[in-house]
Write a protein that holds these residues in place. Structure first.
Motif, PDB file in Angstrom:
ATOM      1  N   TYR A  40     -52.748  42.023 -11.311  1.00  0.00           N
ATOM      2  CA  TYR A  40     -52.645  42.196  -9.863  1.00  0.00           C
ATOM      3  C   TYR A  40     -52.749  43.669  -9.479  1.00  0.00           C
ATOM      4  O   TYR A  40     -53.481  44.033  -8.562  1.00  0.00           O
ATOM      5  CB  TYR A  40     -51.313  41.611  -9.367  1.00  0.00           C
ATOM      6  CG  TYR A  40     -51.063  41.846  -7.901  1.00  0.00           C
ATOM      7  CD1 TYR A  40     -51.747  41.123  -6.934  1.00  0.00           C
ATOM      8  CD2 TYR A  40     -50.148  42.796  -7.490  1.00  0.00           C
ATOM      9  CE1 TYR A  40     -51.527  41.342  -5.600  1.00  0.00           C
ATOM     10  CE2 TYR A  40     -49.913  43.031  -6.159  1.00  0.00           C
ATOM     11  CZ  TYR A  40     -50.603  42.302  -5.210  1.00  0.00           C
ATOM     12  OH  TYR A  40     -50.380  42.538  -3.885  1.00  0.00           O
ATOM     13  N   ARG A  41     -52.044  44.517 -10.210  1.00  0.00           N
ATOM     14  CA  ARG A  41     -52.097  45.957  -9.904  1.00  0.00           C
ATOM     15  C   ARG A  41     -53.487  46.527 -10.174  1.00  0.00           C
ATOM     16  O   ARG A  41     -53.977  47.367  -9.425  1.00  0.00           O
ATOM     17  CB  ARG A  41     -51.053  46.696 -10.747  1.00  0.00           C
ATOM     18  CG  ARG A  41     -49.647  46.434 -10.306  1.00  0.00           C
ATOM     19  CD  ARG A  41     -48.665  47.199 -11.160  1.00  0.00           C
ATOM     20  NE  ARG A  41     -47.302  46.839 -10.824  1.00  0.00           N
ATOM     21  CZ  ARG A  41     -46.287  46.906 -11.657  1.00  0.00           C
ATOM     22  NH1 ARG A  41     -46.476  47.327 -12.890  1.00  0.00           N
ATOM     23  NH2 ARG A  41     -45.082  46.555 -11.274  1.00  0.00           N
ATOM     24  N   GLU A  42     -54.108  46.083 -11.261  1.00  0.00           N
ATOM     25  CA  GLU A  42     -55.448  46.561 -11.600  1.00  0.00           C
ATOM     26  C   GLU A  42     -56.468  46.126 -10.547  1.00  0.00           C
ATOM     27  O   GLU A  42     -57.309  46.921 -10.104  1.00  0.00           O
ATOM     28  CB  GLU A  42     -55.845  46.021 -12.980  1.00  0.00           C
ATOM     29  CG  GLU A  42     -57.148  46.530 -13.505  1.00  0.00           C
ATOM     30  CD  GLU A  42     -57.101  47.988 -13.913  1.00  0.00           C
ATOM     31  OE1 GLU A  42     -58.181  48.610 -13.940  1.00  0.00           O
ATOM     32  OE2 GLU A  42     -56.007  48.506 -14.189  1.00  0.00           O
ATOM     33  N   ALA A  43     -56.383  44.868 -10.122  1.00  0.00           N
ATOM     34  CA  ALA A  43     -57.313  44.381  -9.090  1.00  0.00           C
ATOM     35  C   ALA A  43     -57.088  45.102  -7.775  1.00  0.00           C
ATOM     36  O   ALA A  43     -58.053  45.446  -7.061  1.00  0.00           O
ATOM     37  CB  ALA A  43     -57.126  42.876  -8.906  1.00  0.00           C
ATOM     38  N   LYS A  44     -55.836  45.361  -7.430  1.00  0.00           N
ATOM     39  CA  LYS A  44     -55.519  46.070  -6.191  1.00  0.00           C
ATOM     40  C   LYS A  44     -56.072  47.499  -6.235  1.00  0.00           C
ATOM     41  O   LYS A  44     -56.659  47.979  -5.247  1.00  0.00           O
ATOM     42  CB  LYS A  44     -54.002  46.088  -6.015  1.00  0.00           C
ATOM     43  CG  LYS A  44     -53.538  46.545  -4.683  1.00  0.00           C
ATOM     44  CD  LYS A  44     -52.025  46.361  -4.586  1.00  0.00           C
ATOM     45  CE  LYS A  44     -51.522  46.797  -3.248  1.00  0.00           C
ATOM     46  NZ  LYS A  44     -50.082  46.662  -3.112  1.00  0.00           N
TER      47      LYS A  44
END
Length: 104
Positions: free
Chosen positions: A84-88
Protein backbone atom coordinates in the motif's frame (compact mmCIF):
# COMPACT_ATOMS: atom_id res chain seq x y z
CA UNK A 1 24.49 -73.40 35.12
CA UNK A 2 27.24 -72.20 37.39
CA UNK A 3 26.84 -69.42 39.94
CA UNK A 4 29.13 -67.12 37.96
CA UNK A 5 27.09 -67.55 34.78
CA UNK A 6 23.86 -66.82 36.69
CA UNK A 7 25.37 -63.65 38.17
CA UNK A 8 26.40 -62.32 34.79
CA UNK A 9 23.05 -63.06 33.18
CA UNK A 10 20.82 -61.70 35.94
CA UNK A 11 22.68 -58.51 36.89
CA UNK A 12 21.89 -56.52 33.71
CA UNK A 13 18.25 -57.57 33.93
CA UNK A 14 17.97 -56.47 37.56
CA UNK A 15 19.71 -53.20 36.76
CA UNK A 16 17.30 -52.55 33.88
CA UNK A 17 14.32 -53.12 36.16
CA UNK A 18 15.83 -50.79 38.77
CA UNK A 19 16.40 -48.05 36.20
CA UNK A 20 12.91 -48.43 34.78
CA UNK A 21 11.29 -48.20 38.20
CA UNK A 22 13.58 -45.41 39.35
CA UNK A 23 15.50 -47.35 41.97
CA UNK A 24 14.05 -47.57 45.47
CA UNK A 25 11.96 -44.39 45.41
CA UNK A 26 8.32 -44.45 46.54
CA UNK A 27 7.15 -42.86 43.32
CA UNK A 28 4.89 -40.08 44.60
CA UNK A 29 4.17 -38.06 47.72
CA UNK A 30 1.37 -39.34 49.87
CA UNK A 31 -1.69 -37.04 49.87
CA UNK A 32 -1.99 -34.90 53.01
CA UNK A 33 -5.36 -33.27 52.37
CA UNK A 34 -3.83 -29.78 52.31
CA UNK A 35 -3.50 -27.53 49.27
CA UNK A 36 0.09 -27.75 47.95
CA UNK A 37 0.99 -29.73 51.08
CA UNK A 38 0.92 -26.61 53.30
CA UNK A 39 -0.93 -26.74 56.58
CA UNK A 40 -3.37 -23.88 57.28
CA UNK A 41 -1.91 -20.99 59.26
CA UNK A 42 -3.04 -20.02 62.70
CA UNK A 43 -5.40 -17.03 62.81
CA UNK A 44 -3.43 -13.79 62.49
CA UNK A 45 -0.26 -15.52 61.29
CA UNK A 46 1.36 -14.39 58.06
CA UNK A 47 2.70 -16.83 55.49
CA UNK A 48 6.47 -16.73 55.04
CA UNK A 49 7.44 -16.72 51.37
CA UNK A 50 10.20 -18.98 50.16
CA UNK A 51 13.33 -17.48 48.59
CA UNK A 52 12.36 -18.29 45.00
CA UNK A 53 8.82 -16.85 45.11
CA UNK A 54 9.57 -13.09 44.72
CA UNK A 55 12.12 -13.85 42.02
CA UNK A 56 9.56 -15.92 40.12
CA UNK A 57 6.81 -13.32 40.59
CA UNK A 58 8.83 -10.31 39.45
CA UNK A 59 10.70 -12.24 36.78
CA UNK A 60 7.63 -13.86 35.25
CA UNK A 61 5.30 -10.88 35.31
CA UNK A 62 8.08 -8.43 34.46
CA UNK A 63 8.98 -10.43 31.38
CA UNK A 64 5.28 -10.64 30.43
CA UNK A 65 4.97 -6.84 30.60
CA UNK A 66 8.21 -6.40 28.66
CA UNK A 67 7.07 -8.89 26.01
CA UNK A 68 3.69 -7.17 25.70
CA UNK A 69 5.42 -3.83 25.13
CA UNK A 70 7.68 -5.41 22.49
CA UNK A 71 4.73 -6.88 20.62
CA UNK A 72 2.75 -3.63 20.84
CA UNK A 73 5.58 -1.45 19.51
CA UNK A 74 7.02 -3.86 16.94
CA UNK A 75 7.34 -2.47 13.43
CA UNK A 76 4.68 -3.30 10.88
CA UNK A 77 6.24 -5.81 8.47
CA UNK A 78 3.04 -6.91 6.78
CA UNK A 79 3.37 -7.27 3.00
CA UNK A 80 0.00 -5.58 2.45
CA UNK A 81 1.07 -2.48 4.34
CA UNK A 82 4.32 -2.35 2.38
CA UNK A 83 2.48 -2.73 -0.94
CA UNK A 84 0.00 0.00 0.00
CA UNK A 85 2.77 2.44 0.89
CA UNK A 86 4.74 1.55 -2.24
CA UNK A 87 1.70 2.01 -4.50
CA UNK A 88 0.86 5.31 -2.80
CA UNK A 89 4.44 6.59 -3.31
CA UNK A 90 4.49 5.53 -6.98
CA UNK A 91 1.09 7.13 -7.67
CA UNK A 92 2.23 10.35 -6.00
CA UNK A 93 5.43 10.32 -8.10
CA UNK A 94 3.38 9.97 -11.30
CA UNK A 95 1.08 12.78 -10.21
CA UNK A 96 -2.00 10.61 -9.89
CA UNK A 97 -4.59 11.15 -7.20
CA UNK A 98 -3.94 9.04 -4.19
CA UNK A 99 -7.16 9.86 -2.37
CA UNK A 100 -10.33 8.28 -3.65
CA UNK A 101 -13.20 10.72 -4.10
CA UNK A 102 -16.80 9.77 -3.65
CA UNK A 103 -18.59 9.65 -6.99
CA UNK A 104 -22.12 10.96 -7.18
Amino acid sequence: MSAIARTFTRTPFRRAIQIRRGGHHEGYNQPTGYLFGEKPLAPGAKRVKEDWEPLFFYGFFGSMIFGTALVYYKPDTNVHTWAYREAKARMAARGETVEYKKQE
